[in-house]
Design a protein around this motif. Structure first.
Motif: not given
Length: 258
Positions: A70-92
């Motif tokens: 479960v922790l691995t799933a959380l960490a990998m989700t955050l890895d994608k969500a706060f990646s460059p692509v994810g960051g641009v998407a959130i801010i946009a």
């Protein structure tokens, strides 16, 4: 007509332009300098002290030995969500919501600037410090192997800190202020843990991100406030030396502790 509830105001500013003036600490320039120097000192010390880096790697290795589903799933989700692509998407997405739904272009521009400045600060310090990432070949269970000299500080954490400041600026003095503070602390801390759990950063990398992103946010806020004051003086010249309308709250920066 009854006055709007207090949650719809910030020192008299309409909600749609509440980010026209951003909160700032006293002596914000000094804060920017001190935080930046602290980041550089920490980074250069880490690079110049292999024994210290080795002790930090032990933290990554301990986490790598104890991966849980479960922790691995959380960490990998955050890895994608706060990646460059994810960051641009959130801010946009947030900026588009403020612009198109809330009809608040000033808030949209300021929110995007605050979040992006905190995030991009990591890239500035990465180039200067030039620290190698933890060697994934030495980890027991590398989840997302990365190499290169862009370890210090963490861009994922810097994005989380930049977003935390941006949301707090937007929601302060509203009923959402407390959740914004709680999530603004919790989310970057969890993201910092995830970067160590994945094994792509050292503890000092994630710690420095909080300082670097905050320094950049203060710098952006100071420049933003100066630009707004200049623009208002051009649009609303007042005889006698005052450059802003007497009812405006842009004549002096809002203090961050107000």
């Amino acid at each position: 007509m009854a006055s709007p509830p207090p949650s719809m105001h910030d020192a008299g500013a309409p909600l749609r332009t509440r980010l026209a003036v951003l909160p700032l600490p006293r002596f914000w320039g000094l804060w920017v300098t001190v935080l930046s120097v602290a980041v550089l000192a920490l980074g250069f010390f880490a690079v110049a002290t292999p024994r210290f880096t080795a002790s930090e790697f032990d933290v990554d290795q301990d986490l790598s030995r104890n991966h849980v589903g479960v922790l691995t799933a959380l960490a990998m989700t955050l890895d994608k969500a706060f990646s460059p692509v994810g960051g641009v998407a959130i801010i946009a997405l947030v900026c588009l919501f403020l612009l198109l739904v809330r009809k608040a272009p000033v808030n949209a521009l300021a929110f995007g600037g605050v979040a992006a400045s905190g995030w991009l600060a990591s890239q500035f310090f990465k180039v200067i410090v030039d620290r190698q990432r933890p060697n994934p070949a030495l980890l027991l269970d590398p989840l997302a192997p990365e190499t290169g000299s862009n370890s210090f500080p963490s861009g994922h954490v810097a994005l989380g800190v930049g977003l935390a400041w941006a949301f707090w600026f937007l929601l302060r003095k509203t009923r959402w202020a407390r959740p914004a503070v709680l999530l603004g602390v919790l989310v970057p801390v969890v993201v910092a843990w995830s970067r160590l759990y994945v094994g792509v950063h050292y503890p000092t990398d994630v710690a420095a991100s909080f300082l670097a992103a905050s320094a950049a946010v203060f710098f952006f806020a100071g420049v933003w406030n100066a630009a707004v004051a200049w623009a208002m003086s051009r649009m609303n010249p007042v005889p006698g030396g005052s450059t802003l309308n007497s009812g405006s709250n842009t004549s002096s920066p809002t203090r961050i502790h107000d």
